[in-house]
Design a protein around this motif. Structure first.
Motif, PDB file in Angstrom:
ATOM      1  N   SER A 146      81.268 -45.599 -52.567  1.00  0.00           N
ATOM      2  CA  SER A 146      81.711 -46.277 -51.202  1.00  0.00           C
ATOM      3  C   SER A 146      83.099 -45.861 -51.145  1.00  0.00           C
ATOM      4  O   SER A 146      83.579 -45.586 -49.764  1.00  0.00           O
ATOM      5  N   HIS A 147      83.942 -45.737 -51.925  1.00  0.00           N
ATOM      6  CA  HIS A 147      85.349 -45.396 -51.665  1.00  0.00           C
ATOM      7  C   HIS A 147      85.415 -43.908 -51.135  1.00  0.00           C
ATOM      8  O   HIS A 147      86.202 -43.675 -50.420  1.00  0.00           O
ATOM      9  N   LEU A 148      84.607 -43.186 -51.859  1.00  0.00           N
ATOM     10  CA  LEU A 148      84.653 -41.672 -51.464  1.00  0.00           C
ATOM     11  C   LEU A 148      84.074 -41.370 -49.987  1.00  0.00           C
ATOM     12  O   LEU A 148      84.786 -40.688 -49.146  1.00  0.00           O
ATOM     13  N   ILE A 152      85.845 -40.219 -46.556  1.00  0.00           N
ATOM     14  CA  ILE A 152      85.296 -38.842 -45.620  1.00  0.00           C
ATOM     15  C   ILE A 152      85.072 -39.283 -44.430  1.00  0.00           C
ATOM     16  O   ILE A 152      85.318 -38.475 -43.533  1.00  0.00           O
ATOM     17  N   PHE A 153      84.413 -40.401 -43.970  1.00  0.00           N
ATOM     18  CA  PHE A 153      84.094 -40.803 -42.749  1.00  0.00           C
ATOM     19  C   PHE A 153      85.478 -41.079 -41.753  1.00  0.00           C
ATOM     20  O   PHE A 153      85.333 -40.468 -40.788  1.00  0.00           O
ATOM     21  N   SER A 154      86.401 -41.325 -42.551  1.00  0.00           N
ATOM     22  CA  SER A 154      87.660 -41.524 -41.932  1.00  0.00           C
ATOM     23  C   SER A 154      88.334 -40.153 -41.298  1.00  0.00           C
ATOM     24  O   SER A 154      88.844 -39.912 -40.523  1.00  0.00           O
ATOM     25  N   SER A 155      88.138 -39.214 -42.210  1.00  0.00           N
ATOM     26  CA  SER A 155      88.674 -37.759 -42.071  1.00  0.00           C
ATOM     27  C   SER A 155      87.946 -37.408 -40.940  1.00  0.00           C
ATOM     28  O   SER A 155      88.472 -36.467 -40.153  1.00  0.00           O
ATOM     29  N   VAL A 190      79.503 -49.904 -39.907  1.00  0.00           N
ATOM     30  CA  VAL A 190      80.454 -50.435 -39.376  1.00  0.00           C
ATOM     31  C   VAL A 190      81.539 -49.528 -38.590  1.00  0.00           C
ATOM     32  O   VAL A 190      81.893 -49.592 -37.628  1.00  0.00           O
ATOM     33  N   MET A 191      82.061 -48.702 -39.651  1.00  0.00           N
ATOM     34  CA  MET A 191      83.066 -47.625 -39.004  1.00  0.00           C
ATOM     35  C   MET A 191      82.463 -46.788 -37.901  1.00  0.00           C
ATOM     36  O   MET A 191      83.164 -46.651 -37.067  1.00  0.00           O
TER      37      MET A 191
END
Length: 770
Positions: A146-148, A152-155, A190-191
């Motif tokens: 989940s951290h990874l 990646i989603f944020s990027s 959610v993101m």
């Protein structure tokens, strides 16, 4: 040129430090049931869908979201053994560092800055801070997935904000992988929802001057729908709600402490708040360019976008809800913090250039940063970092022998102990991995995925109330108990005629039921006053591949180095807990002879003599035992001024002798040495009762002090039901029924509390009309 090389070397060392922080000894007990699950799925060619590992919940449906991670973990295990699974953590750490650097560049471009040609001081220093701040969760657990995926989603979302492209469709396969790797896949959902709602709001607020978020909308819909591509199908769409409910109900682990509890406020929590404060200020400090609207409240939206701000707030809130969630906000906010530091350095360079050459300033800063990163790497690679921070981790791909009941598993296997076993929450997973299918669990670390909340509560009642355990014991043939916990149950089983203590080491103890099938083993191994059965921890040697890989990252690593565990001291603690005082004294004295400079063995010896005090029949014997305890505590304090338990012991001796004033002074020194010592706060409160008995005229004054100290004890340990119960009764005495009822009602039915205390609490509730 010099600055360029210094920065790249510092960046490489920063990455090496991240790898070194990942290659730590395996101590997480959860890993074992995951390995066994991955092994079962590879052997049977299917995803497990019901409980096959426990005998209490056998056959119940099991939505095992982590199945993909468990298979990967087992593949790493087959390559290099269980310890080698931490290499998966190292790979994830490398990706986290690389994507953080990428997000840093993306955010610079969004802020109308150029992409840096080399790592800057800001991104190097923040990445190093980030690694150390999240290292407490870099322990091989599946949350690394989940951290990874979160970064990646944020990027991808940052890239789409700057320049919408078809790359946003990468959300679809990523969400599928996430939904088959870890329960926190709902974070990705959610993101996605935050991003699509934010872009459409901006599209309409800006009167359709912004680009139509067409591809983002399609990709988001596909990604949300693709969550159903898993062995459980569409059931996973609502599963995040079940996870949220489980987290709310799970009061059985300290890693779920929120910011309202004292246990949350470790160093990482304070760093987390510092990062939030700096980034929060930065939102409003950057003036927009090109003469655009400069109103302060619009700056964050113009600079970052609505989706970034909402996600920033959401991850900050998430980090406050549980200690283990802190890495999510740290990882999300790190690029922004790096940009803030770079801007501060740019301002400093402009000021310094008036007196110094800018090149000289950059060289000094770069060289200083290189020295810091090199020092950080050296501290981790030599293991000094873990010693300085008193962390439970150690460098190197090994199995920490003091966290896994390997000795207990070998004993059961060697002596062919079969039947229905009871193993506690912490020991069961390793036994499952080692002994399945001959061993199945009563309860294990799959938590509320398998075991209902009511079952958990019943289990806790068994562990805290030996009488209730006896009511259930008819179904158990043997018991395996985690050695550092459950002292009351350990003592009860050891002293019970139906049970025999046959094995003990620093991790676990085994008790066999006295039945014909076990009597040969009981005769051979049963603990007796002249038979010391406590063994050192079983060393689990790492594979050659694990040792080689550890040595590649750290030239200081020696796989043959044994852990510096004082088994005599641990044995003394165990024998004290089960009431075998002679063997406890013998082991404590052996520890003193082997480790003369250690204060803890003196403190342990003092604790043993203090427990012996009430067993003495004559004044001369009591005085001799008291003097032995007193001398041991004084020696411990002479070696270490922060020996809080020694101050506590001296205070208890003084109070035993009727010297309440002297006792109070010792208890105050105890809380000065360690304010988290709940027994010291309780003892200070009890002194007030003695003061009040001697001076009834000041009863109300002493009662206020009693409440003050008990409140502090409750703050330090809000999970202690007896403290909470007594505090409630105290408020009842001063007529504060609202507070009294608030404290008493949740715990008055807790098993194992003293009957007189419970009766006083019930009388209080009756007095308050409840």
């Amino acid at each position: 040129m010099t600055v360029k090389y210094l920065r790249w070397i510092a960046w490489a060392l920063c990455l090496l430090t991240g790898i070194a922080l990942s290659l730590k000894q395996l101590r997480e007990p959860d890993i074992w049931w995951m390995l066994k699950t991955g092994e079962w799925m590879l052997e049977h060619g299917q995803v497990v869908s019901e409980d096959i590992f426990s005998y209490t919940q056998a056959g119940v449906p099991w939505i095992n979201v982590k199945w993909g991670f468990e298979i990967i973990l087992e593949l790493f295990n087959r390559i290099g053994g269980p310890a080698f699974t931490m290499c998966l953590q190292a790979i994830v750490t490398i990706l986290l560092v690389w994507i953080t650097y990428r997000r840093y560049g993306q955010m610079r471009l969004i802020g109308h800055q150029s992409r840096p040609q080399r790592p800057t001081i800001g991104i190097i220093s923040v990445t190093l801070l980030m690694l150390f701040c999240i290292s407490f969760r870099m322990i091989g657990r599946p949350e690394m997935i989940s951290h990874l995926f979160m970064v990646i989603f944020s990027s991808l979302l940052l890239s789409y904000r700057r320049s919408p492209s078809l790359a946003i469709y990468g959300l679809v396969p990523l969400q599928i992988l996430w939904a088959n790797g870890h329960e926190a896949f709902g974070t990705g959902m959610v993101m996605i929802l935050v991003a699509i709602v934010s872009h459409w709001i901006e599209y309409f607020v800006n009167r359709k001057q912004s680009a139509l978020p067409k591809h983002l909308t399609i990709a988001s819909a596909l990604a949300l729908g693709a969550v159903a591509l898993n062995p459980n199908g569409t059931a996973l769409w609502l599963h995040p709600l079940n996870i949220f409910t489980q987290v709310g109900e799970n009061k059985f682990t300290t890693e779920l402490n929120n910011f309202l509890t004292p246990g949350y406020w470790e160093a990482e929590a304070w760093i987390n708040m510092g990062v939030a404060l700096i980034c929060g200020i930065q939102f409003f400090s950057r003036r927009p360019q090109n003469g655009s609207d400069s109103r302060w409240y619009r700056r964050p939206f113009r600079q970052f976008g609505l989706d970034y701000l909402l996600l920033w707030g959401a991850f900050l809130l998430l980090s406050l809800t549980a200690y283990r969630n802190i890495p999510f906000f740290i990882l999300f906010a790190s690029p922004q913090l790096a940009i803030t530091i770079d801007r501060c350095l740019q301002w400093f360079n402009r000021k310094a250039s008036q007196k110094l050459q800018t090149g000289q300033v950059k060289i000094v800063f770069s060289a200083g940063l290189l020295a810091v990163v090199l020092t950080a790497y050296g501290l981790v690679a030599t293991g000094s970092y873990y010693e300085l921070t008193k962390a439970r981790d150690q460098y190197g791909l090994k199995l920490n022998p003091d966290f896994h009941p390997a000795g207990a598993a070998d004993f059961l296997e060697k002596n062919q102990i079969t039947g229905t076993g009871f193993a506690d929450y912490l020991t069961s997973s390793y036994l499952l991995w080692k002994l399945y299918p001959d061993f199945k669990t009563y309860i294990d670390l799959r938590d509320l995925d398998i075991f209902p909340t009511a079952f958990f509560r019943d289990y806790l009642k068994m562990m805290n109330d030996p009488a209730y355990f006896d009511q259930q014991a008819h179904q158990f043939d043997y018991v395996v108990l985690y050695r550092p916990e459950f002292p009351g149950l350990h003592r009860h089983l050891h002293q019970h005629p139906d049970w025999a203590l046959v094995f003990a080491d620093p991790v676990a103890a085994i008790y066999l039921k006295d039945k014909p099938a076990y009597r040969p083993v009981i005769r051979q191994y049963r603990h007796q006053r002249d038979r010391d059965i406590f063994q050192p921890s079983k060393i689990l040697e790492p594979s050659a591949l694990s040792s080689t890989f550890s040595a590649m990252i750290s030239p200081f690593y020696d796989s043959r180095q044994k852990p510096a565990t004082d088994h005599d001291l641990i044995a003394a603690s165990f024998y004290l807990s089960v009431g075998e005082y002679e063997q406890a004294i013998k082991r404590a004295e052996q520890s003193i002879s082997h480790n003369g400079s250690d204060w803890q063995n003196r403190e342990m010896l003092g604790n043993i003599y203090l427990n012996l005090l009430d067993l003495q029949t004559g004044p001369e014997q009591r005085n001799a035992v008291m003097q032995s305890a007193y001398q041991a505590y004084r020696q411990a304090i002479k070696i270490h001024k922060g020996a809080a338990d020694s101050y506590l012991g001296l205070g208890l001796i003084a109070r035993y002798n009727g010297q309440t004033g002297s006792a109070m002074n010792w208890f105050k020194k105890c809380v000065e040495a360690d304010g988290r010592q709940v027994k010291c706060w309780i003892s200070m409160a009890e002194c007030q009762n003695q003061f009040a008995a001697k001076n009834p005229g000041k009863g109300q004054e002493y009662l206020k002090l009693w409440l003050k100290y008990m409140e502090q004890a409750f703050v330090v340990n809000p999970e202690n039901p007896l403290v909470q119960l007594n505090l409630g009764v105290g408020y009842c005495r001063i007529g504060n029924c609202r507070r009294a009822v608030e404290l008493i009602k949740p715990v008055v039915q807790t098993p194992g509390l003293p009957v007189n205390e419970v009766n006083a609490a019930k009388a209080c509730l009756k007095q308050c009309g409840r």
